[in-house]
Design a protein around this motif. Sequence first.
Motif, PDB file in Angstrom:
ATOM      1  N   SER A 106       0.880  -1.218  -0.006  1.00 40.80           N
ATOM      2  CA  SER A 106       0.011   0.117  -0.113  1.00 40.80           C
ATOM      3  C   SER A 106       0.963   1.197  -0.112  1.00 40.80           C
ATOM      4  N   GLN A 107       0.341   2.483   0.031  1.00 42.22           N
ATOM      5  CA  GLN A 107       1.203   3.763  -0.240  1.00 42.22           C
ATOM      6  C   GLN A 107       0.339   4.740   0.347  1.00 42.22           C
ATOM      7  N   ASP A 108       1.008   5.698   1.051  1.00 38.58           N
ATOM      8  CA  ASP A 108       0.430   7.172   1.346  1.00 38.58           C
ATOM      9  C   ASP A 108       1.142   8.085   0.638  1.00 38.58           C
ATOM     10  N   ASN A 109       0.556   8.876  -0.346  1.00 39.08           N
ATOM     11  CA  ASN A 109       1.449   9.660  -1.341  1.00 39.08           C
ATOM     12  C   ASN A 109       1.435  11.055  -0.571  1.00 39.08           C
ATOM     13  N   ALA A 110       0.751  11.139   0.558  1.00 38.23           N
ATOM     14  CA  ALA A 110       0.936  12.441   1.440  1.00 38.23           C
ATOM     15  C   ALA A 110       2.308  12.198   2.171  1.00 38.23           C
ATOM     16  N   LYS A 111       2.911  11.177   2.516  1.00 39.77           N
ATOM     17  CA  LYS A 111       4.050  10.872   2.967  1.00 39.77           C
ATOM     18  C   LYS A 111       5.169  10.255   2.450  1.00 39.77           C
ATOM     19  N   ASN A 112       4.780  10.182   0.916  1.00 38.41           N
ATOM     20  CA  ASN A 112       5.583   9.543   0.104  1.00 38.41           C
ATOM     21  C   ASN A 112       6.214   8.027   0.495  1.00 38.41           C
ATOM     22  N   THR A 113       5.488   7.476   1.076  1.00 39.13           N
ATOM     23  CA  THR A 113       5.729   6.144   1.593  1.00 39.13           C
ATOM     24  C   THR A 113       4.912   5.176   1.140  1.00 39.13           C
ATOM     25  N   VAL A 114       5.740   3.847   0.854  1.00 44.05           N
ATOM     26  CA  VAL A 114       5.368   2.717   0.457  1.00 44.05           C
ATOM     27  C   VAL A 114       5.318   1.756   1.653  1.00 44.05           C
ATOM     28  N   TYR A 115       4.257   0.798   2.042  1.00 44.76           N
ATOM     29  CA  TYR A 115       4.505   0.122   2.986  1.00 44.76           C
ATOM     30  C   TYR A 115       4.336  -1.562   2.584  1.00 44.76           C
ATOM     31  N   LEU A 116       4.779  -2.368   3.281  1.00 48.20           N
ATOM     32  CA  LEU A 116       4.533  -3.839   2.897  1.00 48.20           C
ATOM     33  C   LEU A 116       4.110  -4.530   4.170  1.00 48.20           C
ATOM     34  N   GLN A 117       3.150  -5.108   4.112  1.00 42.13           N
ATOM     35  CA  GLN A 117       2.328  -5.424   5.515  1.00 42.13           C
ATOM     36  C   GLN A 117       2.466  -6.881   5.299  1.00 42.13           C
ATOM     37  N   MET A 118       3.189  -7.698   6.143  1.00 43.59           N
ATOM     38  CA  MET A 118       3.488  -8.982   6.320  1.00 43.59           C
ATOM     39  C   MET A 118       2.895  -9.703   7.161  1.00 43.59           C
ATOM     40  N   ASN A 119       1.894 -10.422   6.949  1.00 44.64           N
ATOM     41  CA  ASN A 119       1.369 -11.215   7.897  1.00 44.64           C
ATOM     42  C   ASN A 119       1.692 -13.046   7.740  1.00 44.64           C
ATOM     43  N   SER A 120       1.303 -13.637   8.775  1.00 41.79           N
ATOM     44  CA  SER A 120       1.672 -15.098   8.761  1.00 41.79           C
ATOM     45  C   SER A 120       3.003 -15.559   8.174  1.00 41.79           C
ATOM     46  N   LEU A 121       3.919 -14.725   8.810  1.00 38.91           N
ATOM     47  CA  LEU A 121       5.313 -14.993   8.340  1.00 38.91           C
ATOM     48  C   LEU A 121       6.069 -16.368   8.502  1.00 38.91           C
ATOM     49  N   LYS A 122       6.658 -16.948   7.575  1.00 41.62           N
ATOM     50  CA  LYS A 122       7.251 -18.015   7.517  1.00 41.62           C
ATOM     51  C   LYS A 122       8.790 -18.044   7.464  1.00 41.62           C
ATOM     52  N   PRO A 123       9.349 -19.237   8.032  1.00 43.60           N
ATOM     53  CA  PRO A 123      10.996 -19.122   8.117  1.00 43.60           C
ATOM     54  C   PRO A 123      11.375 -18.566   6.535  1.00 43.60           C
ATOM     55  N   GLU A 124      10.849 -19.211   5.553  1.00 42.11           N
ATOM     56  CA  GLU A 124      11.278 -18.984   4.042  1.00 42.11           C
ATOM     57  C   GLU A 124      11.152 -17.647   3.762  1.00 42.11           C
ATOM     58  N   ASP A 125      10.343 -16.602   4.525  1.00 42.03           N
ATOM     59  CA  ASP A 125      10.263 -15.316   4.312  1.00 42.03           C
ATOM     60  C   ASP A 125      11.457 -14.648   4.912  1.00 42.03           C
ATOM     61  N   THR A 126      12.558 -15.254   5.471  1.00 40.06           N
ATOM     62  CA  THR A 126      13.759 -14.647   5.875  1.00 40.06           C
ATOM     63  C   THR A 126      14.502 -14.064   5.042  1.00 40.06           C
ATOM     64  N   ALA A 127      14.869 -12.741   4.770  1.00 42.42           N
ATOM     65  CA  ALA A 127      15.579 -12.168   3.608  1.00 42.42           C
ATOM     66  C   ALA A 127      15.976 -10.891   3.926  1.00 42.42           C
ATOM     67  N   MET A 128      16.608 -10.001   3.143  1.00 39.87           N
ATOM     68  CA  MET A 128      16.867  -8.922   3.287  1.00 39.87           C
ATOM     69  C   MET A 128      15.963  -8.180   2.154  1.00 39.87           C
ATOM     70  N   TYR A 129      15.121  -7.117   2.825  1.00 39.94           N
ATOM     71  CA  TYR A 129      14.172  -6.839   1.940  1.00 39.94           C
ATOM     72  C   TYR A 129      14.478  -5.234   1.416  1.00 39.94           C
ATOM     73  N   TYR A 130      14.311  -5.041  -0.129  1.00 37.31           N
ATOM     74  CA  TYR A 130      14.737  -3.989  -0.646  1.00 37.31           C
ATOM     75  C   TYR A 130      13.401  -2.983  -1.350  1.00 37.31           C
ATOM     76  N   CYS A 131      13.440  -1.937  -1.085  1.00 37.59           N
ATOM     77  CA  CYS A 131      12.404  -1.041  -1.620  1.00 37.59           C
ATOM     78  C   CYS A 131      13.143  -0.930  -3.287  1.00 37.59           C
ATOM     79  N   ALA A 132      12.363  -0.453  -4.246  1.00 36.87           N
ATOM     80  CA  ALA A 132      12.853  -0.250  -5.692  1.00 36.87           C
ATOM     81  C   ALA A 132      11.679   0.809  -6.185  1.00 36.87           C
ATOM     82  N   ALA A 133      12.268   1.726  -7.002  1.00 35.61           N
ATOM     83  CA  ALA A 133      11.256   2.639  -7.593  1.00 35.61           C
ATOM     84  C   ALA A 133      11.847   2.646  -9.153  1.00 35.61           C
ATOM     85  N   GLY A 134      11.106   2.848 -10.008  1.00 38.65           N
ATOM     86  CA  GLY A 134      11.391   2.899 -11.525  1.00 38.65           C
ATOM     87  C   GLY A 134      10.028   2.907 -12.389  1.00 38.65           C
ATOM     88  N   ARG A 135      10.654   2.844 -13.714  1.00 36.31           N
ATOM     89  CA  ARG A 135       9.340   2.759 -14.658  1.00 36.31           C
ATOM     90  C   ARG A 135       9.570   1.542 -15.462  1.00 36.31           C
TER      91      ARG A 135
END
Length: 124
Positions: A72-101
């Motif tokens: 999701s995103q909040d344009n007023a805050k120029n912020t994008v969110y990633l809500q992660m529920n029911s996390l599993k051990p295989e979700d373990t990682a470095m998470y990166y945000c990216a922007a582009g076209r």
Amino acid sequence: QVQLVESGGGSVQAGGSLRLSCEASGNSYSSNWMAWFRQAPGKEREGVAAIAATSRTSTYVADSVKGRFTISQDNAKNTVYLQMNSLKPEDTAMYYCAAGRPRWVLRTAEYSYWGQGTQVTVSS
């Protein structure tokens, strides 16, 4: 140029939740999509979720996290969110945000701007 700063990572037990944030600054015209990617040790970086900068309804979520992760995103805050529920051990990682076209919104090579990443560790 676009600058991206992630936050919200941490350690959590399996079944728990985390919310990642990515604050963007700079030239907003340089990108029309924002996305989250992740990279586990020894694995390639993979797309997790993406959202169109001007539309809250244009989103893509990888099959591996569909039903558990929401972007999701909040344009007023120029912020994008990633809500992660029911996390599993295989979700373990470095998470990166990216922007582009991008032409393909979950393809790593399509993004020009990257944050430094935030670590997510899920224990069983």
